[in-house]
Scaffold this active site. Structure first.
Site, PDB file in Angstrom:
ATOM      1  CG  HIS A   1      -6.343  -5.069  -5.721  1.00 25.76           C
ATOM      2  ND1 HIS A   1      -7.279  -4.314  -4.993  1.00 25.76           N
ATOM      3  CD2 HIS A   1      -7.105  -6.258  -5.947  1.00 25.76           C
ATOM      4  CE1 HIS A   1      -8.251  -5.291  -4.560  1.00 25.76           C
ATOM      5  NE2 HIS A   1      -8.286  -6.269  -5.467  1.00 25.76           N
ATOM      6  CG  HIS A   2      -8.236  -0.746  -3.986  1.00 21.08           C
ATOM      7  ND1 HIS A   2      -7.635  -1.952  -3.121  1.00 21.08           N
ATOM      8  CD2 HIS A   2      -8.120  -0.023  -2.782  1.00 21.08           C
ATOM      9  CE1 HIS A   2      -7.656  -1.836  -1.993  1.00 21.08           C
ATOM     10  NE2 HIS A   2      -7.926  -0.560  -1.588  1.00 21.08           N
TER      11      HIS A   2
ATOM     12  CG  HIS B   1     -14.316   0.551   2.208  1.00 24.51           C
ATOM     13  ND1 HIS B   1     -13.723  -0.039   1.100  1.00 24.51           N
ATOM     14  CD2 HIS B   1     -13.723   0.547   3.208  1.00 24.51           C
ATOM     15  CE1 HIS B   1     -12.447  -0.138   1.671  1.00 24.51           C
ATOM     16  NE2 HIS B   1     -12.332   0.204   2.493  1.00 24.51           N
TER      17      HIS B   1
ATOM     18  CG  HIS C   1      -4.020  -3.157  -2.751  1.00 24.63           C
ATOM     19  ND1 HIS C   1      -5.134  -3.842  -2.240  1.00 24.63           N
ATOM     20  CD2 HIS C   1      -3.001  -3.858  -2.480  1.00 24.63           C
ATOM     21  CE1 HIS C   1      -4.764  -4.781  -2.116  1.00 24.63           C
ATOM     22  NE2 HIS C   1      -3.422  -5.161  -2.318  1.00 24.63           N
TER      23      HIS C   1
ATOM     24  CE1 TYR D   1      -3.233  -2.932   1.014  1.00 28.06           C
ATOM     25  CE2 TYR D   1      -4.456  -0.963   0.789  1.00 28.06           C
ATOM     26  CZ  TYR D   1      -4.266  -2.284   0.755  1.00 28.06           C
ATOM     27  OH  TYR D   1      -5.464  -3.154   0.953  1.00 28.06           O
TER      28      TYR D   1
ATOM     29  CG  MET E   1     -12.351  -0.450   7.518  1.00 31.85           C
ATOM     30  SD  MET E   1     -11.994   0.975   6.235  1.00 31.85           S
ATOM     31  CE  MET E   1     -10.154   1.134   6.811  1.00 31.85           C
TER      32      MET E   1
ATOM     33  CG  HIS F   1     -10.516  -3.753   4.565  1.00 36.78           C
ATOM     34  ND1 HIS F   1      -9.923  -3.492   5.603  1.00 36.78           N
ATOM     35  CD2 HIS F   1     -11.077  -2.701   3.823  1.00 36.78           C
ATOM     36  CE1 HIS F   1      -9.496  -2.266   5.446  1.00 36.78           C
ATOM     37  NE2 HIS F   1     -10.243  -1.817   4.307  1.00 36.78           N
TER      38      HIS F   1
END
Ligand SMILES: *[C@@H]1O[C@H](CO)[C@@H](O)[C@H](O)[C@H]1NC(C)=O
Ligand SMILES: *[C@@H]1O[C@H](CO)[C@@H](O)[C@H](O)[C@H]1NC(C)=O
Ligand SMILES: *[C@@H]1O[C@H](CO)[C@@H](O)[C@H](O)[C@H]1NC(C)=O
Ligand SMILES: *[C@@H]1O[C@H](CO)[C@@H](O)[C@H](O)[C@H]1NC(C)=O
Ligand SMILES: *[C@@H]1O[C@H](CO)[C@@H](O)[C@H](O)[C@H]1NC(C)=O
Ligand SMILES: *[C@@H]1O[C@H](CO)[C@@H](O)[C@H](O)[C@H]1NC(C)=O
Ligand SMILES: *[C@@H]1O[C@H](CO)[C@@H](O)[C@H](O)[C@H]1NC(C)=O
Ligand SMILES: *[C@@H]1O[C@H](CO)[C@@H](O)[C@H](O)[C@H]1NC(C)=O
Ligand SMILES: *[C@@H]1O[C@H](CO)[C@@H](O)[C@H](O)[C@H]1NC(C)=O
Ligand SMILES: *[C@@H]1O[C@H](CO)[C@@H](O)[C@H](O)[C@H]1NC(C)=O
Ligand SMILES: *[C@@H]1O[C@H](CO)[C@@H](O)[C@H](O)[C@H]1NC(C)=O
Length: 568
Positions: free
Chosen positions: A228-229, A374, A294, A198, A449, A376
């Site tokens: 990835h994002h 959102h 990420h 990250y 989260m 994980h």
């Protein structure tokens, strides 16, 4: 001079898009712009509303076609005759006059004709209600239209055409005047050989003397096989220096947590509705932003250089409203944990908008148009319940198939009003059946989260509206009031379905700390309870004559209307 100023102001006002909250999307179906389709939908109710405007005083037709032609098409035809309106649900076998369906599953809302223009507004269910209707999917569909110059539907001089549109996953694409863009990206970042990395970069946005409106946020991905994002967060005014490095290793990167934009594998650009823009520059303030990418370097290849990030399209032609993003849900902190071996574990975060006035001077109702849910890796579902006066009135958003790999900002289908005093409950469902240890709330992807970011207007200086279970109560309810005893009990316990369920119910039942944070980190603290979510009954297949419900008065009326329509 004075007059020209007034005219200028008026013309600015008139240029504002007037949006019907129920019909946020619009497309011209033909190149000449004689046929305009506006639509909006409600995925909770399972309905979709259309408004078709055609430059004709004759008949108008609209429908869905499997291949773009008449064969197999699901069609509505309507118009206004001096004696009154006509409107029928039909289907076409081939290139012939579409026949009237046995079951009339489209409901006419209004039908007007004036100045050689026909406006037909109608509602249907998203699902097909009979074998002659087509289901509306969240993929591009071929929309067909046709219209005549008279109300004689068989008359030859017919204009017709096809356009492919994704009605349920629609993203507008406008080109406002004075449009420019800037990028916020990594610059020549060498991706490390670690499989997961990250990377964070806190940076300034360009400076603007006057306020501008960002209307489109587009991914700029230079390595699709590595990125990835990515997320962009706004920093509080206390963060004033740029910084670059691995995320979540320094306190400063953790400070910028106000999500502004997101892109995930498979995602595309996000565009705001025409009456709102994300403000930047002018007196909005000089915030820094944190870009988080990420990287998934599956092959641990060395020396890959990346420049990915986001492109912000903005215009100086200000829109009617400033838009903003509000984070709702469960406070991201490690005071609670999800037990291992749970097939379905629920957590809740409550936003009580009644307390917004404790941090802001003149708060306003929120007009919510998009949402980003959102969690994980363990997240499987997210639902956002909407409560007013102690009762659940709606779901703001629901994702029954949440997938961490495909996160995106999604349009709600209609603009939903969250009145001050309403409560929003974010419910997340997790699966930890293959995990052996506790999953704590936290920032890392292996933590969890439970958040819903609401895109709304008019903007308020608000960053979060969340809750957290009272951990003092939680520990004592579980018989381990002392923190260390509770921690060891939680990690030593051999969790089974019964104990998981008990713990989950305790978490939901106990008092919650309800917090609201403004953009300057003023925080209001109150308490609240988690309300119960109910199932909102969807009412698709609402209208029409169902010949199976024999002997009902409505069936007789319906058939009578159909008879008249058919032989009139
Ligand atoms: C159709 O009607 C709209 C609205 O009245 C108008 O702006 C447009 O120019 C018309 N199109 C044509 C081709 O006449
Ligand atoms: C359109 O028709 C509906 C009823 O069908 C009516 O209530 C409405 O006022 C009409 N609108 C216009 C602009 O004529
Ligand atoms: C990034 O790398 C390219 C190619 O090596 C180089 O031309 C460019 O100047 C570099 N940019 C920065 C800001 O270092
Ligand atoms: C990344 O890889 C390097 C070299 O293998 C290692 O020293 C470092 O600890 C790794 N970083 C993380 C976050 O795993
Ligand atoms: C990783 O290596 C495999 C085998 O060499 C290759 O097929 C694959 O495309 C590579 N993946 C990436 C992301 O580079
Ligand atoms: C919020 O914080 C700002 C700056 O710290 C302060 O000036 C303001 O009075 C605070 N507002 C409230 C309602 O506490
Ligand atoms: C857990 O592992 C089993 C067996 O490997 C697999 O079938 C299942 O899909 C996994 N469940 C989750 C939620 O990953
Ligand atoms: C937000 O705060 C800034 C700085 O105090 C202020 O200039 C601005 O007017 C506020 N915005 C709103 C919508 O209240
Ligand atoms: C949590 O609950 C305890 C009693 O169980 C109470 O004393 C405490 O004030 C509560 N904490 C918060 C932050 O509301
Ligand atoms: C579940 O675990 C508890 C102890 O945590 C135990 O008392 C109970 O018997 C277990 N239930 C089942 C069905 O195994
Ligand atoms: C939720 O429902 C349960 C039982 O169905 C009830 O005991 C509880 O009081 C309800 N909670 C609220 C906040 O209404």
């Amino acid at each position: 001079m004075a007059i020209s100023v007034v005219l200028l102001l008026l013309s600015v006002q008139w240029s504002w898009a007037q949006e019907d909250p129920l019909l946020p999307f619009s497309e011209h179906l033909d190149p000449e712009h004689n046929v305009q389709l506006k639509w909006g939908f409600d995925e909770i109710q399972g309905t979709i509303l259309f408004e078709l405007t055609v430059n004709t005083s004759g008949w108008v037709g609209f429908g869905f076609s499997p291949k773009g032609g008449m064969t197999g098409a699901d069609i509505v035809i309507g118009g206004v005759r001096p004696e009154g309106n006509y409107f029928t649900d039909r289907h076409a076998g081939g290139n012939s006059m579409p026949v009237i369906d046995q079951k009339q599953n489209y409901k006419l809302v209004s039908l007007n004709e004036s100045n050689k223009k026909t406006v037909m507004k109608f509602l249907r269910s998203i699902e097909a209600c009979d074998e002659n209707d087509l289901t509306i999917t969240n993929l591009p569909m071929k929309l067909i239209y046709a219209y005549g110059q008279t109300d004689d539907i068989t008359y030859h001089s017919t204009q017709r055409g096809t356009k492919e549109v994704n009605l349920l996953k629609y993203m507008p694409r406008v080109n406002p005047p004075n449009s420019k863009y800037f990028d916020m990206t990594m610059v020549n970042f060498t991706v490390p050989t670690n499989q997961t990395h990250y990377h964070c970069k806190i940076m300034k946005a360009p400076k603007f003397d006057r306020k501008q409106h960002i209307y489109r946020i587009e991914p700029v991905i230079t390595n699709f096989d590595l990125v990835h994002h990515l997320l962009l967060y706004r920093c509080p005014p206390t963060v004033t220096e740029p910084l670059e490095g691995e995320c979540y290793t320094s306190f400063r990167t953790n400070q910028c947590m106000e999500t502004i934009a997101v892109w995930g594998v498979g995602g595309a650009a996000f565009e705001l509705p025409e009456l709102a823009g994300l403000p930047i520059g002018g007196n909005v303030g000089d915030f820094l932003y944190r870009l988080e990418v990420h990287y998934n370097n599956a092959n641990k290849t060395a020396g890959r250089v990346d420049n990915s990030g986001l492109r912000f399209h903005y215009t100086s032609e200000l829109r009617q409203h400033d838009a903003a993003v509000l984070g709702t849900g469960l406070v991201v902190a490690s005071g609670y944990a999800i037990p291992p071996k749970a097939k379905s574990f629920l957590t809740y975060g409550l936003c009580d908008t009644a307390y917004i006035s404790q941090v802001l001077e003149a708060p306003q109702d929120l007009q919510v148009f998009s949402v980003m849910l959102h969690t994980h890796l363990a997240g499987r579902k997210v639902r956002v319940g909407h409560f007013r006066g102690g009762k659940q009135i709606d779901f703001l958003a629901v994702d029954e198939n949440y997938d961490f790999e495909y996160q995106d900002v999604t349009n709600l289908g209609k603009t939903k009003t969250v009145k001050l005093g309403d409560k929003l409950l974010v419910e997340c469902t997790y699966n930890t059946e293959n995990r052996t240890a506790l999953t704590w709330g936290g920032l890392s992807t292996s933590d969890e989260m439970c958040l819903a970011f609401l895109f709304y207007y008019p903007a308020m200086n608000l960053s979060g509206c969340m809750s957290f279970p009272n951990i003092t109560t939680l520990r004592s309810e579980m018989g381990t009031p002392v923190l260390n005893n509770w921690l060891s009990m939680m990690s030593m316990k051999s969790w089974n379905d019964t104990s998981i369920n008990q713990y989950q119910q305790t978490l939901k039942r106990i008092d919650q700390l309800v917090v609201i944070a403004d953009s300057f980190k003023n925080i209001s603290r109150n308490t609240g309870l988690i309300p119960n979510l109910s199932v909102i009954p969807s009412a698709p297949c609402m209208s029409g004559c169902d010949t199976r419900s024999l002997a009902s008065l409505s069936l007789l009326l319906c058939l009578a209307v159909q008879f008249m329509q058919k032989y009139y």
